[in-house]
Design an enzyme around this catalytic site. Sequence first.
Site, mmCIF file in Angstrom:
data_model
loop_
_atom_site.group_PDB
_atom_site.id
_atom_site.type_symbol
_atom_site.label_atom_id
_atom_site.label_comp_id
_atom_site.label_asym_id
_atom_site.label_seq_id
_atom_site.Cartn_x
_atom_site.Cartn_y
_atom_site.Cartn_z
ATOM 1 N N LYS A 13 5.181 -1.181 -11.783
ATOM 2 C CA LYS A 13 5.145 -2.020 -12.991
ATOM 3 C C LYS A 13 4.365 -1.356 -14.119
ATOM 4 C CE LYS A 13 3.052 -5.598 -11.253
ATOM 5 N NZ LYS A 13 2.829 -5.192 -9.861
ATOM 6 N N ARG A 88 1.027 -14.334 -11.359
ATOM 7 C CA ARG A 88 1.040 -13.954 -9.947
ATOM 8 C C ARG A 88 1.067 -15.170 -9.033
ATOM 9 N NH1 ARG A 88 -1.397 -8.529 -10.715
ATOM 10 N NH2 ARG A 88 -1.431 -7.412 -8.756
ATOM 11 N N ARG A 127 -2.158 7.318 -4.656
ATOM 12 C CA ARG A 127 -2.481 6.888 -6.018
ATOM 13 C C ARG A 127 -3.939 7.222 -6.348
ATOM 14 N NH1 ARG A 127 -0.735 1.078 -8.525
ATOM 15 N NH2 ARG A 127 -2.471 0.124 -7.443
ATOM 16 N N ARG A 155 -8.935 4.021 -5.898
ATOM 17 C CA ARG A 155 -9.431 2.677 -6.186
ATOM 18 C C ARG A 155 -9.833 1.997 -4.885
ATOM 19 N NH1 ARG A 155 -4.940 -0.097 -9.889
ATOM 20 N NH2 ARG A 155 -5.165 -1.756 -8.362
ATOM 21 N N ARG A 166 -2.988 -7.022 0.067
ATOM 22 C CA ARG A 166 -2.381 -7.290 -1.247
ATOM 23 C C ARG A 166 -0.891 -7.574 -1.100
ATOM 24 N NH1 ARG A 166 -4.227 -2.132 -4.355
ATOM 25 N NH2 ARG A 166 -3.061 -2.954 -6.120
HETATM 26 P P1 ADP Z 1 -1.381 -3.523 -8.822
HETATM 27 O O1 ADP Z 1 -1.576 -2.142 -9.265
HETATM 28 O O2 ADP Z 1 -1.550 -3.737 -7.388
HETATM 29 O O3 ADP Z 1 -0.192 -4.237 -9.400
HETATM 30 P P2 ADP Z 1 -3.278 -4.710 -10.575
HETATM 31 O O4 ADP Z 1 -3.956 -3.536 -11.142
HETATM 32 O O5 ADP Z 1 -2.264 -5.439 -11.396
HETATM 33 O O6 ADP Z 1 -2.661 -4.320 -9.189
HETATM 34 O O7 ADP Z 1 -4.355 -5.781 -10.080
HETATM 35 C C1 ADP Z 1 -5.453 -5.410 -9.264
HETATM 36 C C2 ADP Z 1 -6.191 -6.663 -8.758
HETATM 37 O O8 ADP Z 1 -6.606 -7.475 -9.870
HETATM 38 C C3 ADP Z 1 -5.347 -7.613 -7.895
HETATM 39 O O9 ADP Z 1 -5.298 -7.210 -6.542
HETATM 40 C C4 ADP Z 1 -6.098 -8.931 -8.105
HETATM 41 O O10 ADP Z 1 -7.282 -8.997 -7.339
HETATM 42 C C5 ADP Z 1 -6.511 -8.860 -9.566
HETATM 43 N N1 ADP Z 1 -5.485 -9.476 -10.452
HETATM 44 C C6 ADP Z 1 -4.694 -8.835 -11.357
HETATM 45 N N2 ADP Z 1 -3.871 -9.696 -11.980
HETATM 46 C C7 ADP Z 1 -4.131 -10.918 -11.446
HETATM 47 C C8 ADP Z 1 -3.591 -12.228 -11.641
HETATM 48 N N3 ADP Z 1 -2.613 -12.459 -12.524
HETATM 49 N N4 ADP Z 1 -4.101 -13.247 -10.900
HETATM 50 C C9 ADP Z 1 -5.084 -13.046 -10.005
HETATM 51 N N5 ADP Z 1 -5.623 -11.841 -9.767
HETATM 52 C C10 ADP Z 1 -5.167 -10.789 -10.468
#
Ligand code: ADP
Length: 209
Positions: A13, A88, A127, A155, A166
């Site tokens: 994404k 989410r 990553r 990370r 996740r």
């Molecule tokens: P990814 O790269 O896995 O898509 P993100 O960088 O978007 O992950 O998000 C990392 C973390 O931030 C998630 O695992 C969650 O803990 C938190 N997070 C991000 N967006 C949301 C959301 N919309 N609602 C709740 N938690 C969120």
Amino acid sequence: MNIILLGAPGSGKGTQAAKLVDYFDLAHIATGDMLRAAVAGQTPLGIEAKKYMDAGDLVPDLVVIGMIGERLAAMGAARGFILDGFPRTAAQAIALDEQLAELQRGLDAAVAIELDPEIIVKRMSSRRFCPLCGRTTTATEGDACATCDGDLVIRDDDKEEVVRNRLTVYAENTAPLIDYYRGKGILRTIKGDQPVDAVYYDLLAAIGQ
Ligand code: ADP
Ligand code: ZN
């Protein structure tokens, strides 16, 4: 143009959103990036969010909904946006509808990037993240960030057991949103298991560009 990008963590994404905002003049609204910036800045919101993020759990809805509400309200009405990592949960999707109605804005498409979970686990292990400039990249870049020369790290939430959590959280909370947007008639799906540019090509077609 107002777009939601849906997809499991690691489905690409963020990469696709970055390409779209480079090409169209869209605001890239990524809750993960906003939360990581809050963690780095040790704001009260960041301190609260960090414990959830490190475990691979969702940050509570109220925190994220408030954060996005401010961001959308602060944005110029003329500019389109791409939401990456939000909503989410069902509660977040409903709150978003309410916020957009208040701002008299609509959604043009929700694009879901589909990818097999086992491929995701493999991807995430390579990553890398630059804490200095916030960029996400892969291990093939080496130890230093090509943009700012900062030291690349894994990370905390990209460790394998956290990634698996996740993915479970995604399947339980976020995957149902695909049906929510299908019901609104704005869902498009694309295949994530392709080179970045091929995914991007499909994404452009999905949004009618
Ligand atoms: P990814 O790269 O896995 O898509 P993100 O960088 O978007 O992950 O998000 C990392 C973390 O931030 C998630 O695992 C969650 O803990 C938190 N997070 C991000 N967006 C949301 C959301 N919309 N609602 C709740 N938690 C969120
Ligand atoms: Zn950097």
